[in-house]
Motif scaffolding. Sequence first.
Motif, PDB file in Angstrom:
ATOM      1  N   UNK A 152      20.679  41.050  36.935  1.00  0.00           N
ATOM      2  CA  UNK A 152      20.742  40.738  35.515  1.00  0.00           C
ATOM      3  C   UNK A 152      20.135  39.365  35.273  1.00  0.00           C
ATOM      4  N   UNK A 153      19.195  39.270  34.331  1.00  0.00           N
ATOM      5  CA  UNK A 153      18.571  38.008  33.966  1.00  0.00           C
ATOM      6  C   UNK A 153      18.473  37.947  32.452  1.00  0.00           C
ATOM      7  N   UNK A 154      18.125  36.778  31.931  1.00  0.00           N
ATOM      8  CA  UNK A 154      17.944  36.643  30.489  1.00  0.00           C
ATOM      9  C   UNK A 154      16.591  37.196  30.047  1.00  0.00           C
ATOM     10  N   UNK A 155      15.704  37.465  31.002  1.00  0.00           N
ATOM     11  CA  UNK A 155      14.403  38.047  30.666  1.00  0.00           C
ATOM     12  C   UNK A 155      14.568  39.539  30.429  1.00  0.00           C
ATOM     13  N   UNK A 156      14.071  40.008  29.286  1.00  0.00           N
ATOM     14  CA  UNK A 156      14.222  41.424  28.929  1.00  0.00           C
ATOM     15  C   UNK A 156      13.402  42.319  29.841  1.00  0.00           C
ATOM     16  N   UNK A 157      12.267  41.810  30.346  1.00  0.00           N
ATOM     17  CA  UNK A 157      11.382  42.612  31.193  1.00  0.00           C
ATOM     18  C   UNK A 157      11.485  42.159  32.648  1.00  0.00           C
ATOM     19  N   UNK A 158      11.860  43.083  33.509  1.00  0.00           N
ATOM     20  CA  UNK A 158      11.980  42.800  34.941  1.00  0.00           C
ATOM     21  C   UNK A 158      11.229  43.879  35.708  1.00  0.00           C
ATOM     22  N   UNK A 159      10.272  43.461  36.518  1.00  0.00           N
ATOM     23  CA  UNK A 159       9.461  44.398  37.285  1.00  0.00           C
ATOM     24  C   UNK A 159       9.573  44.074  38.769  1.00  0.00           C
ATOM     25  N   UNK A 160       9.425  45.086  39.600  1.00  0.00           N
ATOM     26  CA  UNK A 160       9.476  44.902  41.051  1.00  0.00           C
ATOM     27  C   UNK A 160       8.184  45.451  41.628  1.00  0.00           C
ATOM     28  N   UNK A 161       7.528  44.682  42.479  1.00  0.00           N
ATOM     29  CA  UNK A 161       6.262  45.155  43.026  1.00  0.00           C
ATOM     30  C   UNK A 161       5.892  44.471  44.322  1.00  0.00           C
ATOM     31  N   UNK A 162       4.648  44.685  44.736  1.00  0.00           N
ATOM     32  CA  UNK A 162       4.123  44.154  45.991  1.00  0.00           C
ATOM     33  C   UNK A 162       2.986  43.197  45.696  1.00  0.00           C
ATOM     34  N   UNK A 163       2.983  42.058  46.375  1.00  0.00           N
ATOM     35  CA  UNK A 163       1.914  41.079  46.184  1.00  0.00           C
ATOM     36  C   UNK A 163       0.611  41.666  46.714  1.00  0.00           C
ATOM     37  N   UNK A 164      -0.352  41.836  45.812  1.00  0.00           N
ATOM     38  CA  UNK A 164      -1.647  42.408  46.203  1.00  0.00           C
ATOM     39  C   UNK A 164      -2.622  41.325  46.634  1.00  0.00           C
ATOM     40  N   UNK A 165      -2.608  40.193  45.919  1.00  0.00           N
ATOM     41  CA  UNK A 165      -3.514  39.109  46.292  1.00  0.00           C
ATOM     42  C   UNK A 165      -2.970  37.782  45.797  1.00  0.00           C
ATOM     43  N   UNK A 166      -3.383  36.709  46.475  1.00  0.00           N
ATOM     44  CA  UNK A 166      -3.027  35.340  46.082  1.00  0.00           C
ATOM     45  C   UNK A 166      -4.293  34.504  46.125  1.00  0.00           C
TER      46      UNK A 166
END
Length: 269
Positions: free
Chosen positions: A129-143
Amino acid sequence: MLPTPDTYNQPEFYAPWHVHLGTGDISPRRLHLLQAIEATGSMAAAARQVGMTYKAAWDAVEIMNNLAGVILVNRQHGGKGGGGATLTGTGMQIVTMHERLSAMQAMWMASLDHTEADILPLMRRIKMQTSARNSFYGTVQSIKKGAVNAEVVLKLQGNDHIVATVTSDSIERMNLKEGATAWALVKASWVVLASPDCQGKTSARNTLCGTVSRISQGPVNVEVILELQGGNTLAAIITNSALHDLKLSEGVKMCALIKASHVLLGVDH
């Protein structure tokens, strides 16, 4: 591959049932919502069972779908009540595991096989739970590193991507590298909606397009839920006048513009 329970501290069990894994708890209320959806096939009925409003239930489902990285609940459009809702195979796996947890108690951990163990980290994610309405989970593709800041591209489910600009110090502190998993958090008020036909150039690094799936109107502001092409949902807060100007309604194609500096990154460890 998702980490096994050995990656975490030894779980401790409490009643009413939730799982403490050292770094967080699985919310029993969200698990009960999934159970109610499976039992009733209706979001409205499931919300009543767990004591949530209809909107809060859909908000919780949208967050769980995003954080799980796979769809847990399918929405069926149509009807006065807004259609039905059904669990996907993964959603059913989570509900089945929760029911086994309640039934088997202390014996549960000894009974887990490898396949079931892989669901545990997913269950940890959907309780966040966070104050941000949008929460996504993913994989780092590039840096892409610069002298001070770095650009991180996070691959979400489907073919959706989100780009974040963070400091190089944050990259080192969070031990971010290609292939690592991470969170992306975006406040709904930071999302700008635009028609896909809009030809103007913007400074926003992220353009995520999809279909308006839900609109919740208030006296001043409106919450618009966009179902992205890859299956994630994204919430934007706009004014009533913007709703009128954009001629928004369910089923309309729309794009969300998000500056890379407005994307916050987080990791589990």
